[in-house]
Design an enzyme around this catalytic site. Sequence first.
Site, PDB file in Angstrom:
ATOM      1  N   GLU A  70       0.881  -1.172   0.000  1.00  0.00           N
ATOM      2  CA  GLU A  70       0.000   0.000   0.000  1.00  0.00           C
ATOM      3  C   GLU A  70       0.918   1.221   0.000  1.00  0.00           C
ATOM      4  OE1 GLU A  70      -3.072  -0.016  -0.474  1.00  0.00           O
ATOM      5  OE2 GLU A  70      -3.759  -2.019   0.080  1.00  0.00           O
ATOM      6  N   CYS A 110      -3.116   8.678   2.637  1.00  0.00           N
ATOM      7  CA  CYS A 110      -2.727   8.178   1.315  1.00  0.00           C
ATOM      8  C   CYS A 110      -3.817   8.463   0.289  1.00  0.00           C
ATOM      9  CB  CYS A 110      -2.408   6.689   1.374  1.00  0.00           C
ATOM     10  SG  CYS A 110      -3.652   5.714   2.213  1.00  0.00           S
TER      11      CYS A 110
END
Length: 509
Positions: free
Chosen positions: A267, A301
């Site tokens: 990720e 993010c």
Amino acid sequence: MSFGTEKDYEFLGKIGLATENPGGFINGKWKATGPVISTFNPADSQEIAKVTEVSIEDYEEGIRASSEASKLWKSLTAPKRGDIVRQIGDALRAKLDYLGRLVSLEMGKILAEGIGEVQEVIDMCDFCVGLSRQLNGSIIPSERPNHMMFEVWNPLGIVGVITAFNFPCAVLGWNACVALVCGNCVVWKGAPTTPLVTIAVTKLIAEVLEKNNLPGAIFTAFCGGAEVGEAIAKDNRIPLVSFTGSSKVGQKVQRIVSERFGKCLLELSGNNALIVMDDADIELAVRSILFAAVGTAGQRCTTCRRLYLHESIYQNVLDKLVGLYKQVKIGNPLEKGTLVGPLHTHQSKENFEKGIGAIKSQGGKIAVGGSTVGSDGNYVQPTIVEISPTAAVVKEELFGPVLYVMKFKSLDEAIELNNSVPQGLSSSIFTRKPEIFFKWIGPQGSDCGIVNVNIPTNGAEIGGAFGGEKATGGGREAGSDSWKQYMRRSTCTINYGSELPLAQGINFG
């Protein structure tokens, strides 16, 4: 603005923290023999507490114990493992406010977001209780008479989870809750700058394991630096490594894990775009943009970093956003009414300043913000920049509250701009037209792992698989069928007859 005092730290004792803390939970005991570090409050740069990090010798002891505990843990039924995860969720729920306050204090996000992050782990626990009864394999029709073919899913053994500072416990929840019900032991390396969150969460998990007379080594936690993360990446005893962080470091992790034929779940960076069409609900879009770009001080993010506005509504939307940005309260994240807390570290603040310099050198025009705030703490102004979509900085992820605003003329141009960056995490479009909805989510639309319509780029629910494409890494965590990455699949065929027919009609003597 006002900043934290020692009174803000009094609650830490309620979650098992002290002024000095061992940073390793190893074979059911707290120990660490590495260097002593300080963890700091990003609101005022003052020390919160000290933590002793683990050494490589501590790491080795922890992995050996985890390997041994794996033999017992994977032998329990999945519903029994699910019940343990349920109890972990209950333990977190009982300390929700304290843990949320700790996340806010040590990471710097506002209190509502800190509590929300811990709630996300609780939600993952609840989700995985049900998942523990649904780890199903397919039954596949066999072409051979008196044969049965089906899939069986089994645990991997140990899952290594390396998390980042911006979500110091939520990302653990996405991984560990699933990994545990799938029958794996978990080895967690938390972010070096949020060790207190790592310790506090682990203490609650440890209590649940002890209460159920289970080995503490089912869950191992390490506070430490890059050398511990590298040890996890290199370790053949860890079949799956989940890493959250930058694309640059993630690429290195992937290379190391791949060299030993391990599995990697990545990720990584996001450079997320939000598109506003000319028919959009402008008020809905503006509220969404504000949260997407400013929430967590731009350190998610999934933060919106690129805003593409149809040329016919460009100035209207920009003016509304500038007006809202001027009203945003910046300050102590623990104070009521604060919408933007500090950046996490002083280095983050310096990166913001360097980024603003690069933006100006590439022709960017600051519409609002663009400066740091005060000398204490890591505060910066949420910033809107008018800039050309071809500027180099637009393709990079500046991890802070900086929003690039650009014009487009057509849907096809907007989609092309959305897809023009190396990253591919989250994206969103605002429109009322169904034909645009379906083009956007289809093969000619967004190339991201998260593709939204009329909602922000951030704030994903745990029921869906979370992750992105391209330089975001391709991993999927949390909901949907993400659990399959935490298990190994065997295709099994049973012959319950007395003949031996071969597939594809082969006659072998």
